[in-house]
Design a protein around this motif. Sequence first.
Motif, mmCIF file in Angstrom:
data_model
loop_
_atom_site.group_PDB
_atom_site.id
_atom_site.type_symbol
_atom_site.label_atom_id
_atom_site.label_comp_id
_atom_site.label_asym_id
_atom_site.label_seq_id
_atom_site.Cartn_x
_atom_site.Cartn_y
_atom_site.Cartn_z
ATOM 1 N N GLN A 98 0.851 -1.185 0.000
ATOM 2 C CA GLN A 98 0.000 0.000 0.000
ATOM 3 C C GLN A 98 0.886 1.232 0.000
ATOM 4 O O GLN A 98 1.682 1.432 0.916
ATOM 5 C CB GLN A 98 -0.917 -0.017 1.224
ATOM 6 C CG GLN A 98 -1.933 1.081 1.244
ATOM 7 C CD GLN A 98 -2.873 1.025 0.060
ATOM 8 O OE1 GLN A 98 -3.207 -0.039 -0.453
ATOM 9 N NE2 GLN A 98 -3.294 2.177 -0.413
ATOM 10 N N VAL A 99 0.766 2.045 -1.032
ATOM 11 C CA VAL A 99 1.629 3.213 -1.192
ATOM 12 C C VAL A 99 0.774 4.407 -1.627
ATOM 13 O O VAL A 99 -0.125 4.262 -2.450
ATOM 14 C CB VAL A 99 2.762 2.921 -2.209
ATOM 15 C CG1 VAL A 99 2.218 2.604 -3.573
ATOM 16 C CG2 VAL A 99 3.764 4.048 -2.264
ATOM 17 N N PRO A 100 1.022 5.594 -1.050
ATOM 18 C CA PRO A 100 0.270 6.786 -1.455
ATOM 19 C C PRO A 100 0.527 7.154 -2.915
ATOM 20 O O PRO A 100 1.599 6.877 -3.456
ATOM 21 C CB PRO A 100 0.809 7.883 -0.524
ATOM 22 C CG PRO A 100 1.413 7.162 0.627
ATOM 23 C CD PRO A 100 1.930 5.867 0.065
ATOM 24 N N GLN A 101 -0.449 7.806 -3.528
ATOM 25 C CA GLN A 101 -0.336 8.214 -4.927
ATOM 26 C C GLN A 101 0.859 9.129 -5.171
ATOM 27 O O GLN A 101 1.510 9.035 -6.199
ATOM 28 C CB GLN A 101 -1.622 8.937 -5.366
ATOM 29 C CG GLN A 101 -2.819 8.046 -5.524
ATOM 30 C CD GLN A 101 -2.703 7.122 -6.713
ATOM 31 O OE1 GLN A 101 -2.093 7.460 -7.729
ATOM 32 N NE2 GLN A 101 -3.277 5.953 -6.605
ATOM 33 N N HIS A 102 1.172 10.013 -4.235
ATOM 34 C CA HIS A 102 2.228 11.011 -4.444
ATOM 35 C C HIS A 102 3.634 10.465 -4.211
ATOM 36 O O HIS A 102 4.610 11.127 -4.539
ATOM 37 C CB HIS A 102 1.996 12.222 -3.535
ATOM 38 C CG HIS A 102 2.122 11.890 -2.081
ATOM 39 N ND1 HIS A 102 1.044 11.480 -1.339
ATOM 40 C CD2 HIS A 102 3.192 11.847 -1.253
ATOM 41 C CE1 HIS A 102 1.447 11.235 -0.102
ATOM 42 N NE2 HIS A 102 2.751 11.447 -0.020
ATOM 43 N N THR A 103 3.764 9.264 -3.661
ATOM 44 C CA THR A 103 5.096 8.707 -3.379
ATOM 45 C C THR A 103 5.760 8.259 -4.674
ATOM 46 O O THR A 103 5.192 7.495 -5.442
ATOM 47 C CB THR A 103 4.989 7.511 -2.408
ATOM 48 O OG1 THR A 103 4.371 7.950 -1.204
ATOM 49 C CG2 THR A 103 6.363 6.947 -2.093
ATOM 50 N N SER A 104 6.965 8.741 -4.891
ATOM 51 C CA SER A 104 7.731 8.370 -6.079
ATOM 52 C C SER A 104 8.369 6.988 -5.845
ATOM 53 O O SER A 104 9.103 6.801 -4.879
ATOM 54 C CB SER A 104 8.815 9.420 -6.320
ATOM 55 O OG SER A 104 9.699 8.981 -7.313
ATOM 56 N N LEU A 105 8.076 6.050 -6.746
ATOM 57 C CA LEU A 105 8.653 4.704 -6.649
ATOM 58 C C LEU A 105 9.846 4.605 -7.587
ATOM 59 O O LEU A 105 9.732 4.900 -8.773
ATOM 60 C CB LEU A 105 7.635 3.639 -7.037
ATOM 61 C CG LEU A 105 6.490 3.389 -6.075
ATOM 62 C CD1 LEU A 105 5.528 2.363 -6.648
ATOM 63 C CD2 LEU A 105 7.014 2.914 -4.743
ATOM 64 N N GLY A 106 10.981 4.157 -7.059
ATOM 65 C CA GLY A 106 12.177 3.985 -7.866
ATOM 66 C C GLY A 106 12.026 2.877 -8.893
ATOM 67 O O GLY A 106 11.116 2.057 -8.839
ATOM 68 N N TYR A 107 12.957 2.840 -9.814
ATOM 69 C CA TYR A 107 12.977 1.845 -10.882
ATOM 70 C C TYR A 107 12.938 0.437 -10.288
ATOM 71 O O TYR A 107 13.657 0.132 -9.336
ATOM 72 C CB TYR A 107 14.243 2.048 -11.718
ATOM 73 C CG TYR A 107 14.351 1.156 -12.917
ATOM 74 C CD1 TYR A 107 13.446 1.241 -13.955
ATOM 75 C CD2 TYR A 107 15.369 0.219 -13.000
ATOM 76 C CE1 TYR A 107 13.547 0.428 -15.063
ATOM 77 C CE2 TYR A 107 15.493 -0.601 -14.108
ATOM 78 C CZ TYR A 107 14.572 -0.495 -15.136
ATOM 79 O OH TYR A 107 14.683 -1.315 -16.222
ATOM 80 N N LEU A 108 12.078 -0.396 -10.805
ATOM 81 C CA LEU A 108 11.918 -1.790 -10.375
ATOM 82 C C LEU A 108 11.630 -1.903 -8.869
ATOM 83 O O LEU A 108 12.159 -2.768 -8.185
ATOM 84 C CB LEU A 108 13.165 -2.616 -10.727
ATOM 85 C CG LEU A 108 13.523 -2.694 -12.197
ATOM 86 C CD1 LEU A 108 14.824 -3.467 -12.387
ATOM 87 C CD2 LEU A 108 12.417 -3.331 -13.007
#
Length: 195
Positions: free
Chosen positions: A69-79
């Motif tokens: 579960q991750v917020p919409q605004h959180t930037s997820l790194g590559y892979l």
Amino acid sequence: MADTLRRIEDWVFSWCTSLVFIKFLRNLEFIGTFVFSNCTSLTSIFIPPSCREIGYIPFTYCRKLLIFQVPQHTSLGYLALDTCAALFKASPFGPVPPHEIETGYTDEVTAWIKNVHGDDEEYALHRACCSFNPMTDIIYEIVKKQGLKSFKKPNGIGITPLRYLEENPFADIDQSAVVKRYVLDLMGIEYNMRE
């Protein structure tokens, strides 16, 4: 973790194969690279809204990780979720060999992860139960509209709202109290929260 913790740097929990549960607190802003790599017992992660960025390949080989579960605004790194077998088995993507992964694929996976529940009413209870601050009254109102069976309705990856409540480290909801309130309401009896 202490509320003063703002960053978890690279490799911190890597190879903690017995790590099953972790509760991030309200001020966490950053999760680094390979932080939880090879945490093979980890089944769920709930990222707080304060987290702005998650680094490169933080959850690689977390084979049992299904709830992310991750917020919409959180930037997820590559892979970000590369080789999370349980999650990818439940996803529409399936595992892809690393040499075939492109940025577009990663962006598509990230968009899917952030929208597992969509915006429609069908998964409102899922969203409420896996939120950072689940509230009994909101959950009750959704159950009142959808019925008790909604607690056991799986979403697209097979997770029920009840399971989200059980695994959500931020949830302090007594499901039996919600059920009792629902039944008493059907009977026209006012529910007393102190009982």
